[in-house]
Motif scaffolding. Structure first.
Motif, PDB file in Angstrom:
ATOM      1  N   TYR A 178     -25.248 -10.481  59.341  1.00 26.20           N
ATOM      2  CA  TYR A 178     -26.183  -9.473  58.846  1.00 26.20           C
ATOM      3  C   TYR A 178     -25.659  -8.753  57.601  1.00 26.20           C
ATOM      4  CZ  TYR A 178     -28.303 -10.388  63.365  1.00 26.20           C
ATOM      5  OH  TYR A 178     -28.873 -11.022  64.443  1.00 26.20           O
ATOM      6  N   ASN A 179     -24.522  -9.196  57.093  1.00 31.43           N
ATOM      7  CA  ASN A 179     -23.944  -8.605  55.880  1.00 31.43           C
ATOM      8  C   ASN A 179     -24.748  -8.980  54.640  1.00 31.43           C
ATOM      9  OD1 ASN A 179     -21.873  -7.889  57.637  1.00 31.43           O
ATOM     10  ND2 ASN A 179     -20.253  -8.459  56.210  1.00 31.43           N
ATOM     11  N   GLU A 180     -24.548  -8.207  53.578  1.00 26.91           N
ATOM     12  CA  GLU A 180     -24.972  -8.650  52.249  1.00 26.91           C
ATOM     13  C   GLU A 180     -23.835  -9.397  51.579  1.00 26.91           C
ATOM     14  OE1 GLU A 180     -26.726  -7.032  47.955  1.00 26.91           O
ATOM     15  OE2 GLU A 180     -26.262  -5.589  49.541  1.00 26.91           O
ATOM     16  N   PHE A 181     -22.609  -8.856  51.731  1.00 26.49           N
ATOM     17  CA  PHE A 181     -21.424  -9.470  51.131  1.00 26.49           C
ATOM     18  C   PHE A 181     -20.430  -9.859  52.220  1.00 26.49           C
ATOM     19  CE2 PHE A 181     -22.853  -6.110  48.106  1.00 26.49           C
ATOM     20  CZ  PHE A 181     -23.384  -6.956  47.141  1.00 26.49           C
ATOM     21  N   PHE A 182     -19.642 -10.890  51.941  1.00 25.61           N
ATOM     22  CA  PHE A 182     -18.597 -11.324  52.864  1.00 25.61           C
ATOM     23  C   PHE A 182     -17.250 -10.933  52.272  1.00 25.61           C
ATOM     24  CE2 PHE A 182     -22.010 -14.621  53.297  1.00 25.61           C
ATOM     25  CZ  PHE A 182     -22.501 -14.152  54.512  1.00 25.61           C
ATOM     26  N   VAL A 183     -16.593  -9.959  52.875  1.00 24.36           N
ATOM     27  CA  VAL A 183     -15.361  -9.395  52.319  1.00 24.36           C
ATOM     28  C   VAL A 183     -14.303  -9.284  53.403  1.00 24.36           C
ATOM     29  CG1 VAL A 183     -16.443  -8.134  50.431  1.00 24.36           C
ATOM     30  CG2 VAL A 183     -16.332  -7.089  52.687  1.00 24.36           C
ATOM     31  N   ALA A 184     -13.038  -9.386  52.974  1.00 22.56           N
ATOM     32  CA  ALA A 184     -11.927  -9.397  53.928  1.00 22.56           C
ATOM     33  C   ALA A 184     -11.307  -8.023  54.129  1.00 22.56           C
ATOM     34  CB  ALA A 184     -10.858 -10.386  53.466  1.00 22.56           C
ATOM     35  N   SER A 185     -11.744  -7.021  53.358  1.00 21.65           N
ATOM     36  CA  SER A 185     -11.154  -5.681  53.493  1.00 21.65           C
ATOM     37  C   SER A 185     -12.137  -4.633  53.000  1.00 21.65           C
ATOM     38  CB  SER A 185      -9.849  -5.577  52.694  1.00 21.65           C
ATOM     39  OG  SER A 185     -10.116  -5.650  51.298  1.00 21.65           O
ATOM     40  N   GLU A 186     -11.918  -3.395  53.408  1.00 14.84           N
ATOM     41  CA  GLU A 186     -12.750  -2.285  52.946  1.00 14.84           C
ATOM     42  C   GLU A 186     -12.597  -2.094  51.438  1.00 14.84           C
ATOM     43  OE1 GLU A 186     -14.976  -0.558  54.407  1.00 14.84           O
ATOM     44  OE2 GLU A 186     -14.687  -1.130  56.511  1.00 14.84           O
ATOM     45  N   GLU A 187     -11.399  -2.348  50.925  1.00 18.82           N
ATOM     46  CA  GLU A 187     -11.153  -2.204  49.481  1.00 18.82           C
ATOM     47  C   GLU A 187     -11.991  -3.206  48.687  1.00 18.82           C
ATOM     48  OE1 GLU A 187      -8.026  -0.352  51.763  1.00 18.82           O
ATOM     49  OE2 GLU A 187      -8.806  -2.406  51.806  1.00 18.82           O
ATOM     50  N   ALA A 188     -12.037  -4.446  49.167  1.00 15.36           N
ATOM     51  CA  ALA A 188     -12.849  -5.465  48.503  1.00 15.36           C
ATOM     52  C   ALA A 188     -14.331  -5.095  48.557  1.00 15.36           C
ATOM     53  CB  ALA A 188     -12.624  -6.835  49.145  1.00 15.36           C
ATOM     54  N   LEU A 189     -14.768  -4.549  49.682  1.00 18.78           N
ATOM     55  CA  LEU A 189     -16.160  -4.138  49.834  1.00 18.78           C
ATOM     56  C   LEU A 189     -16.519  -3.041  48.835  1.00 18.78           C
ATOM     57  CD1 LEU A 189     -18.871  -4.195  51.295  1.00 18.78           C
ATOM     58  CD2 LEU A 189     -17.902  -2.622  53.000  1.00 18.78           C
ATOM     59  N   GLN A 190     -15.655  -2.062  48.676  1.00 21.86           N
ATOM     60  CA  GLN A 190     -15.913  -0.971  47.742  1.00 21.86           C
ATOM     61  C   GLN A 190     -16.053  -1.486  46.307  1.00 21.86           C
ATOM     62  OE1 GLN A 190     -12.901   2.041  48.253  1.00 21.86           O
ATOM     63  NE2 GLN A 190     -13.367   2.323  50.421  1.00 21.86           N
ATOM     64  N   ILE A 191     -15.226  -2.460  45.951  1.00 19.83           N
ATOM     65  CA  ILE A 191     -15.269  -3.011  44.592  1.00 19.83           C
ATOM     66  C   ILE A 191     -16.605  -3.709  44.339  1.00 19.83           C
ATOM     67  CG2 ILE A 191     -14.254  -4.738  43.055  1.00 19.83           C
ATOM     68  CD1 ILE A 191     -11.549  -4.133  44.447  1.00 19.83           C
ATOM     69  N   ILE A 225      -9.240 -11.031  44.236  1.00 23.76           N
ATOM     70  CA  ILE A 225     -10.297 -11.805  43.590  1.00 23.76           C
ATOM     71  C   ILE A 225     -11.473 -10.901  43.259  1.00 23.76           C
ATOM     72  CG2 ILE A 225     -11.961 -13.682  43.887  1.00 23.76           C
ATOM     73  CD1 ILE A 225      -9.912 -15.128  45.584  1.00 23.76           C
ATOM     74  N   ALA A 226     -11.825 -10.015  44.173  1.00 28.89           N
ATOM     75  CA  ALA A 226     -12.940  -9.092  43.943  1.00 28.89           C
ATOM     76  C   ALA A 226     -12.696  -8.246  42.700  1.00 28.89           C
ATOM     77  CB  ALA A 226     -13.136  -8.197  45.163  1.00 28.89           C
ATOM     78  N   GLU A 227     -11.494  -7.745  42.560  1.00 30.57           N
ATOM     79  CA  GLU A 227     -11.188  -6.870  41.424  1.00 30.57           C
ATOM     80  C   GLU A 227     -11.320  -7.623  40.101  1.00 30.57           C
ATOM     81  OE1 GLU A 227      -7.898  -3.477  40.257  1.00 30.57           O
ATOM     82  OE2 GLU A 227      -7.387  -4.993  41.746  1.00 30.57           O
ATOM     83  N   ASN A 228     -10.721  -8.802  40.014  1.00 28.37           N
ATOM     84  CA  ASN A 228     -10.769  -9.578  38.766  1.00 28.37           C
ATOM     85  C   ASN A 228     -12.187 -10.028  38.429  1.00 28.37           C
ATOM     86  OD1 ASN A 228      -7.992  -9.385  38.438  1.00 28.37           O
ATOM     87  ND2 ASN A 228      -7.580 -11.250  39.586  1.00 28.37           N
ATOM     88  N   GLN A 229     -12.898 -10.518  39.442  1.00 31.44           N
ATOM     89  CA  GLN A 229     -14.236 -11.051  39.205  1.00 31.44           C
ATOM     90  C   GLN A 229     -15.236  -9.949  38.854  1.00 31.44           C
ATOM     91  OE1 GLN A 229     -15.461 -14.569  39.486  1.00 31.44           O
ATOM     92  NE2 GLN A 229     -13.321 -14.569  38.837  1.00 31.44           N
ATOM     93  N   CYS A 230     -15.150  -8.823  39.528  1.00 28.50           N
ATOM     94  CA  CYS A 230     -16.125  -7.757  39.292  1.00 28.50           C
ATOM     95  C   CYS A 230     -15.943  -7.110  37.922  1.00 28.50           C
ATOM     96  CB  CYS A 230     -16.047  -6.721  40.406  1.00 28.50           C
ATOM     97  SG  CYS A 230     -16.737  -7.321  41.975  1.00 28.50           S
ATOM     98  N   VAL A 231     -14.730  -7.054  37.430  1.00 29.30           N
ATOM     99  CA  VAL A 231     -14.496  -6.557  36.076  1.00 29.30           C
ATOM    100  C   VAL A 231     -15.176  -7.482  35.070  1.00 29.30           C
ATOM    101  CG1 VAL A 231     -12.753  -6.207  34.287  1.00 29.30           C
ATOM    102  CG2 VAL A 231     -12.378  -5.300  36.579  1.00 29.30           C
ATOM    103  N   ALA A 232     -14.993  -8.778  35.248  1.00 31.11           N
ATOM    104  CA  ALA A 232     -15.615  -9.750  34.341  1.00 31.11           C
ATOM    105  C   ALA A 232     -17.131  -9.708  34.443  1.00 31.11           C
ATOM    106  CB  ALA A 232     -15.095 -11.156  34.653  1.00 31.11           C
ATOM    107  N   MET A 233     -17.652  -9.576  35.652  1.00 25.88           N
ATOM    108  CA  MET A 233     -19.100  -9.546  35.852  1.00 25.88           C
ATOM    109  C   MET A 233     -19.714  -8.291  35.234  1.00 25.88           C
ATOM    110  SD  MET A 233     -19.215 -11.038  39.750  1.00 25.88           S
ATOM    111  CE  MET A 233     -21.001 -11.218  39.930  1.00 25.88           C
ATOM    112  N   GLN A 234     -19.029  -7.176  35.353  1.00 25.38           N
ATOM    113  CA  GLN A 234     -19.523  -5.933  34.761  1.00 25.38           C
ATOM    114  C   GLN A 234     -19.645  -6.064  33.239  1.00 25.38           C
ATOM    115  OE1 GLN A 234     -17.128  -2.511  35.651  1.00 25.38           O
ATOM    116  NE2 GLN A 234     -18.363  -1.124  34.417  1.00 25.38           N
ATOM    117  N   GLN A 235     -18.729  -6.795  32.649  1.00 30.01           N
ATOM    118  CA  GLN A 235     -18.716  -6.952  31.193  1.00 30.01           C
ATOM    119  C   GLN A 235     -19.719  -7.985  30.699  1.00 30.01           C
ATOM    120  OE1 GLN A 235     -14.612  -7.998  30.578  1.00 30.01           O
ATOM    121  NE2 GLN A 235     -13.890  -5.868  30.621  1.00 30.01           N
TER     122      GLN A 235
END
Length: 220
Positions: free
Chosen positions: A193-206, A50-60
């Motif tokens: 205390y997070n900024e983002f809620f992510v299930a993996s390091e890969e999702a966090l990096q995206i 979900i992070a990958e698909n959404q962040c591509v769209a958000m960047q655009q």
């Protein structure tokens, strides 16, 4: 006769909705009065796909938002019926008509809700945490709503994405809590205390890469 039945039905539906809203508001009040109420809640985490698909769209598309602001948070989270909001003061208007630096406004999103259904009580945030008072954020929004109740304008964040487009100008450490079973929910107290809620390091990096790109476009 039909008109009277229709009127009775309409009044009944409205009264039921009002009573439901009053009941929910009282439930919110009772919970929030507990100092550690957030620690009792669950929060949804973002998966890599979900992070990958959404962040591509958000960047655009984020730069096409009708409203782009740098704001400083001045108010705690407020839980209203079916929506949460926070008060901020505008520090800079990058894009947007009718808004000025120094103006106090409320931010809200369809993704911001306190869900108390007796099953899994949760804080819905669009995978981005409650904003910290005194911290500046880059926000992308699409509409200004007149707020006749207290005189402040309310600005609705862009809700076209699963991720709420709110990015802190400060660096913030994010704890990754792997999800288990069929649910993407974890205890809020483990990631509070997070900024983002992510299930993996890969999702966090995206997500962090998207934040980096947006802050480059709209620097402080």
């Amino acid at each position: 006769m039909r008109r009277k039945l229709l009127l009775f039905f309409t009044i009944s539906v409205v009264m039921a909705a009002v009573m439901f809203g009053i009941t929910k508001k009282q439930t919110y009040t009772d919970l929030v009065e507990q100092g550690n109420y957030l620690e009792q809640l669950q929060i949804a985490e973002l998966t890599e796909n979900i992070a990958e698909n959404q962040c591509v769209a958000m960047q655009q598309r984020l730069s096409d938002a009708a409203i782009i602001l740098r704001v400083e948070v001045i108010g705690e989270i407020e839980h209203l019926f079916q929506v949460d909001r926070q008060k901020v003061v505008i520090q800079k208007v990058y894009v947007g008509n009718g808004l000025e630096r120094g103006e106090e406004i409320y931010l809200f999103s369809d993704h911001w809700q306190l869900i108390l259904d007796g099953n899994t009580d949760s804080l819905e945030r669009g995978f981005v945490n409650i904003m910290n008072i005194g911290t500046e954020y880059l926000i992308f929004a699409d509409v200004v709503v007149e707020n006749c109740e207290d005189g402040f304008l309310s600005v609705k964040l862009c809700d076209d994405f699963n991720i709420v487009p709110v990015f802190s100008y400060e660096e913030q450490k994010n704890v990754v809590v792997p999800i288990t079973g069929d649910t993407t929910y974890v205890s809020y107290k483990d990631v509070m205390y997070n900024e983002f809620f992510v299930a993996s390091e890969e999702a966090l990096q995206i997500v962090e890469q998207l934040k980096f790109q947006m802050l480059l476009l709209y620097p402080r």
